[in-house]
Design an enzyme around this catalytic site. Structure first.
Site, PDB file in Angstrom:
ATOM      1  N   CYS A 184       0.858  -1.177   0.000  1.00 23.16           N
ATOM      2  CA  CYS A 184       0.000   0.000   0.000  1.00 23.16           C
ATOM      3  C   CYS A 184       0.901   1.236   0.000  1.00 23.16           C
ATOM      4  CB  CYS A 184      -0.966  -0.012   1.180  1.00 23.16           C
ATOM      5  SG  CYS A 184      -0.161  -0.120   2.794  1.00 23.16           S
ATOM      6  N   THR A 185       0.319   2.411   0.147  1.00 22.30           N
ATOM      7  CA  THR A 185       1.074   3.654  -0.022  1.00 22.30           C
ATOM      8  C   THR A 185       2.224   3.796   0.970  1.00 22.30           C
ATOM      9  OG1 THR A 185      -0.937   4.721  -0.837  1.00 22.30           O
ATOM     10  CG2 THR A 185       0.893   6.157  -0.189  1.00 22.30           C
TER      11      THR A 185
END
Length: 327
Positions: A184-185
């Protein structure tokens, strides 16, 4: 020469006593030093992105590191020319990322301090990307994936994070017996979701430690095998990751041409994030569908002070009319 603004991305799962009061006190401090950004506080921890001048961000990091349980909190730092936020928000929430397990009857929530996937360094994650027997799962929303993603990663058809558990259960047979690594980010979503995968019975679960942001800054991998740009939830919208062989993967919503410019659909009741050029935004009135283009609350129409005659003219140019159902 260093750029004047620093953007700090961070999170930490740590029990916070009286989290609502903590959030109020935190907001007061942030405003007192002129910081801007968005921070979520919950009983389970803190998750934020903030921006400010060097001295301001240094004061903030020193302050956070002085708080109980946050002495080792990891700040991921970007340098930018302009502020990434216009205002300062600190809000108390039930979760710092909303996986919604209890809402969707998936039993109890996950505590990443007790259950989470194995941490993978950028080099280890790159090796996983190259391993044909490893499933790489993007835990972000569909519009984030469409702007940029790791080469070969699976794109779940979801518009928000809380839809991911059901999607995985629906596709369980495809990769239940394989090694699964997630990303994810910045890492906060993967901490919780990889723990859920472990609880679901997946035997070999890994997560990219520090997220895509850290992968892009790693001097060894230099963001290689990432295609497109990284969607970020601030004024920047998109940032670079791959410093070796970057390519564009985003496609214009209307004509499929390469595009990395995001806007929200003009219909406030839709608000879908779509990739489109300025030319097509004007041509299609920023509406992702005919229904959204002719919606009486279309923000593009009001923002540009278009008359009904001008709207009719633009619709006619693309073979449509003001009728709710196109011909």
């Amino acid at each position: 020469m260093a750029k004047p603004i620093r953007v700090l991305l961070y999170y930490k799962y740590v029990p916070i006593e009286n989290a609502e009061q903590f959030a109020a006190d935190h907001l007061a401090f942030c405003k007192s030093i002129g910081l801007k950004g968005r921070i979520l506080v919950a009983d389970e921890g803190i998750n934020g992105t903030v921006s400010g001048e060097y001295e301001t961000t240094q004061k903030y990091m020193d302050y956070v590191h002085s708080l109980p349980g946050m002495e080792d909190l990891w700040f991921k730092i970007d340098e930018e020319e302009e502020q990434a936020f216009k205002k300062m928000f600190v809000r108390y929430k039930k979760e710092i990322v909303h996986l919604g397990l209890e809402d969707n009857n998936f039993d109890s929530d996950i505590n990443p301090l007790e259950t989470t996937g194995a941490y993978l360094s950028p080099k280890e994650f790159k090796d996983a990307l190259l391993d044909e027997d490893t499933v790489v799962l993007d835990t972000r929303n569909d519009y984030e994936y469409d702007l940029g993603h790791f080469r070969g990663a699976i794109r779940p058809d979801i518009r928000n994070f809380r839809e991911l558990p059901q999607w995985v259960r629906d596709h369980k047979e495809e990769f239940m017996d394989k090694r699964v690594v997630v990303y994810c980010t910045g890492g906060v979503r993967c901490e919780k979701f990889s723990g859920w995968l472990v609880r679901e019975g997946y035997k070999d679960v890994g997560q990219l430690h520090g997220g895509i942001v850290t992968y892009g800054k790693d001097p060894e991998v230099q963001g290689e095998l990432w295609d497109g740009k990284l969607y970020v939830f601030d004024e920047r919208i998109a940032v670079d990751v791959n410093h070796v062989d970057p390519i564009v993967v985003g496609k214009d919503w209307f004509d499929g041409t390469p595009c990395e410019r995001y806007v929200n659909c003009g219909n406030p009741f839709c608000n879908r994030r779509i990739l489109t050029s300025e030319e097509n935004e004007d041509k299609y009135l920023r509406g992702c569908s005919h229904e959204c283009r002719v919606h009486p609350r279309n923000r593009y129409v009001s923002e540009n002070d278009l008359s009904q005659e001008e709207v009719v003219e633009r619709l006619a140019a693309i073979g449509e009319s003001l009728d709710v159902t196109p011909a």
